[in-house]
Design a protein around this motif. Structure first.
Motif, PDB file in Angstrom:
ATOM      1  N   HIS A 142      22.647 -11.634  56.369  1.00  0.00           N
ATOM      2  CA  HIS A 142      23.586 -11.630  55.233  1.00  0.00           C
ATOM      3  C   HIS A 142      24.093 -13.014  54.829  1.00  0.00           C
ATOM      4  O   HIS A 142      25.124 -13.134  54.190  1.00  0.00           O
ATOM      5  CB  HIS A 142      24.791 -10.715  55.528  1.00  0.00           C
ATOM      6  N   MET A 143      23.378 -14.069  55.194  1.00  0.00           N
ATOM      7  CA  MET A 143      23.818 -15.415  54.816  1.00  0.00           C
ATOM      8  C   MET A 143      22.890 -16.017  53.767  1.00  0.00           C
ATOM      9  O   MET A 143      23.201 -17.054  53.184  1.00  0.00           O
ATOM     10  CB  MET A 143      23.857 -16.331  56.041  1.00  0.00           C
ATOM     11  N   VAL A 144      21.732 -15.408  53.564  1.00  0.00           N
ATOM     12  CA  VAL A 144      20.758 -15.898  52.585  1.00  0.00           C
ATOM     13  C   VAL A 144      20.413 -14.710  51.701  1.00  0.00           C
ATOM     14  O   VAL A 144      20.141 -13.619  52.197  1.00  0.00           O
ATOM     15  CB  VAL A 144      19.476 -16.411  53.292  1.00  0.00           C
ATOM     16  N   GLU A 145      20.437 -14.926  50.386  1.00  0.00           N
ATOM     17  CA  GLU A 145      20.150 -13.808  49.482  1.00  0.00           C
ATOM     18  C   GLU A 145      18.647 -13.502  49.455  1.00  0.00           C
ATOM     19  O   GLU A 145      17.823 -14.441  49.459  1.00  0.00           O
ATOM     20  CB  GLU A 145      20.627 -14.171  48.077  1.00  0.00           C
ATOM     21  N   ALA A 146      18.304 -12.218  49.449  1.00  0.00           N
ATOM     22  CA  ALA A 146      16.881 -11.827  49.357  1.00  0.00           C
ATOM     23  C   ALA A 146      16.464 -11.888  47.894  1.00  0.00           C
ATOM     24  O   ALA A 146      16.730 -10.982  47.117  1.00  0.00           O
ATOM     25  CB  ALA A 146      16.683 -10.413  49.889  1.00  0.00           C
ATOM     26  N   THR A 147      15.830 -12.988  47.497  1.00  0.00           N
ATOM     27  CA  THR A 147      15.448 -13.153  46.093  1.00  0.00           C
ATOM     28  C   THR A 147      13.944 -12.938  45.929  1.00  0.00           C
ATOM     29  O   THR A 147      13.167 -13.195  46.848  1.00  0.00           O
ATOM     30  CB  THR A 147      15.799 -14.571  45.594  1.00  0.00           C
ATOM     31  N   THR A 148      13.568 -12.481  44.748  1.00  0.00           N
ATOM     32  CA  THR A 148      12.150 -12.246  44.475  1.00  0.00           C
ATOM     33  C   THR A 148      11.584 -13.402  43.648  1.00  0.00           C
ATOM     34  O   THR A 148      12.326 -14.197  43.053  1.00  0.00           O
ATOM     35  CB  THR A 148      11.954 -10.936  43.691  1.00  0.00           C
ATOM     36  N   VAL A 149      10.248 -13.496  43.629  1.00  0.00           N
ATOM     37  CA  VAL A 149       9.557 -14.460  42.770  1.00  0.00           C
ATOM     38  C   VAL A 149       8.519 -13.655  41.996  1.00  0.00           C
ATOM     39  O   VAL A 149       8.294 -12.492  42.296  1.00  0.00           O
ATOM     40  CB  VAL A 149       8.859 -15.572  43.590  1.00  0.00           C
ATOM     41  N   ASN A 150       7.899 -14.264  41.032  1.00  0.00           N
ATOM     42  CA  ASN A 150       6.899 -13.513  40.270  1.00  0.00           C
ATOM     43  C   ASN A 150       5.546 -13.546  40.969  1.00  0.00           C
ATOM     44  O   ASN A 150       4.566 -14.042  40.443  1.00  0.00           O
ATOM     45  CB  ASN A 150       6.762 -14.092  38.848  1.00  0.00           C
ATOM     46  N   GLY A 151       5.523 -13.012  42.174  1.00  0.00           N
ATOM     47  CA  GLY A 151       4.281 -13.071  42.945  1.00  0.00           C
ATOM     48  C   GLY A 151       3.393 -11.869  42.691  1.00  0.00           C
ATOM     49  O   GLY A 151       3.882 -10.773  42.417  1.00  0.00           O
ATOM     50  N   ALA A 152       2.081 -12.088  42.816  1.00  0.00           N
ATOM     51  CA  ALA A 152       1.139 -10.971  42.698  1.00  0.00           C
ATOM     52  C   ALA A 152       1.175 -10.173  43.999  1.00  0.00           C
ATOM     53  O   ALA A 152       1.713 -10.648  44.999  1.00  0.00           O
ATOM     54  CB  ALA A 152      -0.266 -11.521  42.470  1.00  0.00           C
ATOM     55  N   GLU A 153       0.621  -8.969  43.977  1.00  0.00           N
ATOM     56  CA  GLU A 153       0.579  -8.159  45.195  1.00  0.00           C
ATOM     57  C   GLU A 153      -0.158  -8.937  46.297  1.00  0.00           C
ATOM     58  O   GLU A 153      -1.174  -9.605  46.035  1.00  0.00           O
ATOM     59  CB  GLU A 153      -0.141  -6.833  44.889  1.00  0.00           C
ATOM     60  N   ALA A 154       0.373  -8.886  47.508  1.00  0.00           N
ATOM     61  CA  ALA A 154      -0.221  -9.662  48.602  1.00  0.00           C
ATOM     62  C   ALA A 154      -1.540  -9.043  49.070  1.00  0.00           C
ATOM     63  O   ALA A 154      -1.710  -7.825  49.024  1.00  0.00           O
ATOM     64  CB  ALA A 154       0.763  -9.712  49.772  1.00  0.00           C
TER      65      ALA A 154
END
Ligand SMILES: Cc1cc2nc3c(=O)[nH]c(=O)nc-3n(C[C@H](O)[C@H](O)[C@H](O)COP(=O)(O)OP(=O)(O)OC[C@H]3O[C@@H](n4cnc5c(N)ncnc54)[C@H](O)[C@@H]3O)c2cc1C
Length: 309
Positions: A142-154
């Motif tokens: 809970h100290m770092v926000e879970a942010t997304t990027v515009n990544g393609a499916e892995a």
């Protein structure tokens, strides 16, 4: 250089760890036990899934052995996991196997390669340098926000780990439902938590009632679990669960640093305490100074009144 992460499916804290891992290098690899979908959105390029059904149950040495085998294949510059009991345990195993240093509870990486770590239950921030080519670290919950990027499916790569029975000497053999099944403490949007001031196991009845109205989970301090009033699974703090609700209602809790370590991720804290000098007031957004045996039922009654009108 590549970075390898340990991901537990459906675990928000693993996603937070991915956000910090992205700052360490690329491409981002993930070793996943279970469902591996959706990680591309968090920047993961390759997901590694081990073909060994024994791994479905938590087995720290075996999970660490898999990471070790992936290290040999991928040659990453860092291995990152969430700073959960499991994440810290698996990376401690990995560090011992490789005779490497390990930094737990990191929250940021500096441009000069230093890591900021949370120490002493959150009361101290440390600037640390990891003296090894391969960095092993976990990310404080809970100290770092879970942010997304515009990544393609892995891409998904399956591998056959080389694991002998000795790696499974310690493993989870059974999951027991907690008595207060319902809203989980770690994920609840509201937590009603009680400390010594609640007075007894029976005293938690009024907290349960308030929690029921708010669709909240009930938590507690360590004094309460030590007294046997509540199970350890309800404990919030450094040696309990770390929570990050929208609202944390601390009833009869003094606010020791070890307790605050578990609830400081809350967006708002309401303290109900008879002592106007209690340390929890320094962390609280709102406070009611008074006897919780009067204040808690009064809040419950007002909520009932508001809902019936
Ligand atoms: C290594 C280590 C790890 C620890 N880990 C944890 C942890 O994970 N979680 C944790 O909680 N603690 C942990 N502790 C213990 C911690 O230091 C404190 O002892 C503990 O949090 C205190 O619990 P408390 O606030 O319930 O009790 P107290 O400190 O005794 O506080 C009770 C509070 O209740 C108030 N009060 C009393 N009666 C009433 C009333 N009728 N109405 C309203 N208020 C009232 C008092 O004013 C007081 O503020 C740890 C300690 C150590 C050394």
């Amino acid at each position: 250089m590549a970075v390898l992460t340990l991901i537990e499916p459906g675990d928000e804290l693993s996603l937070q760890a991915l956000s910090l891992a992205r700052d360490l290098g690329e491409p981002l690899h993930a070793f996943v036990i279970g469902d591996a979908s959706g990680l591309g959105a968090y920047g993961v390029k390759t997901v590694h899934v081990a073909d060994d059904e024994r791994l479905a149950a938590y087995a720290p040495a075996a999970w660490a052995a898999c990471l070790e085998q992936l290290i040999d294949r991928i040659q990453p510059s860092a291995v990152v996991a969430a700073g959960t009991n499991r994440g810290n345990e698996v990376l401690a195993h990995l560090a011992a196997r490789r005779d490497l240093p390990f930094a737990a509870n990191c929250i940021a990486v500096g441009s000069d390669g230093t890591f900021t770590r949370v120490r002493w239950g959150g009361s101290l921030l440390e600037e640390a340098r990891i003296h090894s080519d391969l960095k092993l670290l976990t990310v404080a919950p809970h100290m770092v926000e879970a942010t997304t990027v515009n990544g393609a499916e892995a891409a998904v790569e399956r591998f056959q780990p080389d694991l002998d029975d000795a790696e499974f000497v310690v493993k989870v053999v059974e999951h027991a439902e907690t008595p207060s099944a319902g809203v989980s403490l770690a994920e609840a949007k509201v937590v009603v938590s009680g400390g010594r001031g609640v007075g007894s196991a029976d005293g938690f009845g009024m907290l349960e009632e308030l929690a029921g109205l708010l669709n909240a989970a009930v938590g507690c301090s360590r004094v309460v679990t030590m007294a046997g009033w509540r199970p350890h699974t309800d404990q919030v703090g450094q040696t309990g669960t770390k929570v990050a609700p929208d609202l944390y209602i601390a009833c009869g809790i003094s606010g020791a640093t070890q307790h605050i370590a578990g609830c400081k991720g809350a967006k708002k804290i309401l303290a109900i305490n008879s002592d106007a000098e209690a340390p929890i007031l320094a962390s609280a957004d709102y406070a009611v100074i008074g006897d919780l045996a009067e204040v808690v039922p009064a809040i419950t009654a007002e909520l009932r009144k508001a809902r019936s009108s």
